[in-house]
Design an enzyme around this catalytic site. Structure first.
Site, short mmCIF file in Angstrom:
data_model
loop_
_atom_site.label_atom_id
_atom_site.label_comp_id
_atom_site.label_asym_id
_atom_site.label_seq_id
_atom_site.Cartn_x
_atom_site.Cartn_y
_atom_site.Cartn_z
N ASP A 70 0.86 -1.18 0.00
CA ASP A 70 0.00 0.00 0.00
C ASP A 70 0.90 1.23 0.00
OD1 ASP A 70 -2.26 1.65 0.36
OD2 ASP A 70 -1.85 1.76 2.49
N THR A 103 -3.00 5.18 -3.94
CA THR A 103 -1.90 5.92 -3.29
C THR A 103 -0.57 5.65 -3.99
OG1 THR A 103 -1.80 4.11 -1.70
CG2 THR A 103 -2.92 6.10 -1.01
N THR A 104 -0.41 4.46 -4.58
CA THR A 104 0.83 4.18 -5.32
C THR A 104 0.78 4.91 -6.66
OG1 THR A 104 0.71 1.98 -4.33
CG2 THR A 104 2.39 2.32 -5.98
N ASP A 403 -8.92 -0.10 2.46
CA ASP A 403 -8.90 0.38 1.08
C ASP A 403 -10.19 0.04 0.35
OD1 ASP A 403 -6.47 1.48 1.41
OD2 ASP A 403 -5.40 0.33 -0.09
#
Length: 535
Positions: A70, A103-104, A403
């Site tokens: 994550d 988020t990546t 998530d």
């Protein structure tokens, strides 16, 4: 850092302007140093993008290990020193708060845009021109994304499940997505009114981690789950009347700086008798209100529950759970419809919550949980119990469920879906390249560079999945140029296919916020031309 990153030297190092020396190189050097530091962060996290992305093992100074892919978690744990690189950490945190997923991707996009800036700066284009062109490109990009999205109804459970499953696919616990995705969807649907809701408060969904068992044993509990132990011998109460007290069931103490000197046994006896009478009186009042399950908040000043009080409560067959954390009080009150009681005088029947059943449940060989179910006036809350064979697995499962919950939350905020698998990014790249041809001058050049930078997502997806990035991205670009908007990388089959048929979808909000946040960060890094340390 490769030597090529060193700032190109201007022909004259500086000049005299009105008698003052102005260094012409410094702004360029600062800019290049910022760009290379931020890119280093983006490259570190790039390999963990997508369903075939690798995981990172992070060890902190205490020696605790975290295994995750994550993006927000990796960056939060990384020790980043350079101020420009810290901006990327903040960026992934902002994406985590805004959308919860992607988020990546957001950091990888920012890295690629910075790379594009670097090349444009080398060509001598002014940073302000680049910054303004990027803003134009992102405005156009949001239009393109909105145009290719499709609306979604919250009653369409199948679509919501697909989005949650897509989010879980890239996690360590992806093989359990058939269990965790429906759980996440049901949890969000329980705490909102699908017809009117525009936001979801994830505080209403409590995730309880319990070591032991496997992820298959995760469950959603309609009611309250407590990990504390039962203090009395009563472990099961039907038709429970629940009191939540914030005062102590123990004899009062003197102030810190006072003392009581007891000189003989008769006085000692009287003190003990008074103590006993005082506590018995408290317990009788609790019993009189009809309470048969008592939750006691943790106290730091004195014992929240003395042994004598426990003895009396046990005699009166009252189930007692002590050491309730202060931050859980609000959730408990909302779930079982009770109110916290701060003084014994307020302990009345109307302050109590009611439930069908409260019992201590044995989890085969790995501890106990207290479950309170069948609340008569339940609030819109739900508890998810996460099980796992070790701490690392449980924590990763909790992050993955979070998530998935965030993805459903995004769909509640903005009810539109978009194709995943790099389809949206390639579509953006193709449409922005077309748009750049309508512009003139430097702007066209910068927008074109922006469009090319967005291809980093599909090429990284292909690279992580073991496909050839160049041929995959070329083929994708070709398909999109011919008008096949939904063509994306199918990682499972290792090729290109219609991503919507493969049910790889993500909320529109995730893509839009990733694009806008990444562009904002890149623009602010571009505008910096000096770094000043203060004392």
């Amino acid at each position: 850092m490769p030597e090529a990153m060193a700032a190109p030297r201007a022909s004259s190092g500086g000049r005299y302007k009105g008698g003052a020396y102005v260094d012409r190189d410094k702004p360029a050097q600062i800019r290049f140093s910022n760009i290379s530091a931020a890119k280093a962060v983006a490259d570190a996290i790039r390999t963990s993008l997508g369903p075939k992305g690798m995981d990172k093992m992070i060890q902190d100074e205490k020696g605790d290990v975290t295994i995750t892919n994550d993006g927000a978690t990796i960056l939060k744990q990384m020790q980043v020193l350079h101020p420009a690189a810290k901006m990327l950490v903040e960026l992934s945190k902002a994406q985590d708060i805004e959308a919860g997923d992607g988020t990546t991707s957001v950091v990888v996009i920012a890295g690629a845009l910075l790379d594009a800036c670097y090349k444009l700066l080398l060509k001598g284009i002014h940073p302000t021109t680049i910054s303004e062109s990027f803003q134009k490109a992102v405005d156009k990009g949001v239009e393109v994304l909105t145009a290719m999205s499709r609306p979604v109804q919250l009653s369409d459970r199948e679509t919501l499940l697909n989005s949650a499953t897509t989010s879980l696919c890239s996690k360590v616990v992806s093989q359990y997505s058939s269990l965790l995705a429906p759980m996440s969807v049901d949890a969000v649907m329980r705490v909102i009114d699908p017809a009117t809701a525009t936001r979801v408060d994830l505080q209403d969904i409590k995730i309880i981690k319990k070591l032991g068992g496997t992820i298959d044993d995760c469950e959603m509990v309609d009611g309250l789950v407590l990990t504390q132990k039962v203090a009395t011998s009563v472990t099961r109460v039907e038709k429970a009347k629940i009191g939540l007290i914030q005062f102590c069931l123990s004899p009062p103490k003197t102030d810190m700086d006072n003392q009581i000197v007891v000189s003989d046994y008769a006085q000692m006896d009287r003190v003990l008798r008074e103590e006993r009478a005082y506590i018995l009186n408290l317990v009788k009042q609790i019993k009189k209100a009809g309470c048969n399950l008592l939750l006691i908040q943790k106290s730091i000043l004195r014992d929240a529950l003395s042994d004598l009080a426990l003895h009396f409560l046990n005699k009166m067959k009252i189930m007692v759970v002590k050491e309730i954390e202060r931050e859980d009080i609000e959730f408990i009150c909302k779930t079982i419809g009770t109110k916290p009681i701060a003084h014994i005088d307020h302990f009345t029947p109307e302050m109590l919550g009611a439930a069908e059943l409260a019992e201590e449940v044995h989890l085969d060989g790995s501890g106990k949980l207290i479950k309170i179910t069948g609340c008569t006036s339940p609030g819109k809350t739900v508890s998810i119990v996460v099980r796992g064979s070790n701490k690392l697995v449980i924590e990763e499962a909790e992050r993955s469920i979070h998530d998935a919950l965030c993805v459903i939350r995004c769909l509640v905020k903005k009810r539109a879906l978009i194709a995943g698998g790099g389809a949206a990014e390639i579509e953006l790249a193709v449409r922005l390249a077309e748009y750049s041809r309508t512009l003139g001058g430097m702007e066209a050049y910068c927008v074109r560079a922006y469009a090319d930078a967005l291809e980093v997502i599909p090429s990284t997806l292909a690279e992580n999945a073991g496909l050839s990035p160049i041929s995959t991205v070329t083929e994708l670009r070709n398909r999109h140029a011919q008008g096949d908007k939904m063509a994306g990388i199918n990682v499972r089959k290792g090729g290109i296919s219609n991503i919507l048929e493969e049910l790889v979808v993500q909320p529109l909000l995730v893509s839009i916020s990733a694009l806008t946040l990444a562009t904002e960060t890149v623009r602010s890094i571009l505008k910096i031309d000096d770094l000043v340390n203060t004392r």
